[in-house]
Design an enzyme around this catalytic site. Sequence first.
Site: not given
Length: 304
Positions: A139-141, A143, A243
């Site tokens: 997952l993104d930082v 998120t 995103r």
Amino acid sequence: MSWQGGWKRRGPWLEVTPGREVTDGEKNSADAVDQWLLNRLELPEKLWRRLRHEKEIELTGDRLRLALFPVMNLGITPRWYDLKVLYEDDFCLVVHKPAGMAVHPDGAVQDGPLTLDHAVASYYEMNGIHAAVRHVHRLDVDTTGPVLYAKNEFALLKLDKQMRAKDIGRRYVALVRGKVPPSLRTLDWPIGKDRHHKQRRRVSPTGQKAVTHIELGEVWGSGSSAVSLVYLTLETGRTHQIRVHLSHAGYPLLGDVLYGGRATDFGRQALHGERLTFCHPLSGETITVEDAWPDDFQKLHKQL
């Protein structure tokens, strides 16, 4: 076809009772075992060859044993964090990733910021789990949501195969700027790198295929001040896919300054993974893991 019969873990060994198709004395036991492992248990061929070579497949009476749980190095320095475990068994671990934490270190630097891998290594160490730390997805930082880990090579190979086949389901919830129409159901635009910005991705005709499914939940306000709550599922898993797609559609995530959101909207991008679904590596059972909305997301939703 996965193994839905009984099994036990005995130290480094998985012990199963395969039945007469393997233990029938009229058959060549080694051939019968191999056929059962490859076809019934769906043991990945790469792992089967290694176990055979290292003599880590044993048939004793009606019991078949495989050395699926060898003692392994963690592979990363343990660093304590109060980890939230959402699901765990001998094969899989699912933990909540908080906002502001990367899943793994950036490159070979292990003494940088704390990552989820560091925290899982600490959890393994404290609980006597002698497994390598191996995440199945990321997952993104900023998120939040569930991240799946494989606790042995068998699980990793099976789960990686599910990822490639797009059989691991991920459902997200997001708060976006604008009034999303109920008719908007699928975002199908290829995504590539943005040559003008190292961190960004963009919709590009030469990019990789990317498909996001969207479902409208709630809408507050109107005009330029409207905010929508939407649910999203991924058909593909490109970097920053949700995103990029939402921004391109004209509905950037609240707080996502990289893709058109405003920093004043939220302290981070308002995106949370609320559900993860996968097939258990051994039994084939469908496992669904829910992850409750984090406090900051709940607070913003209440304010709206």
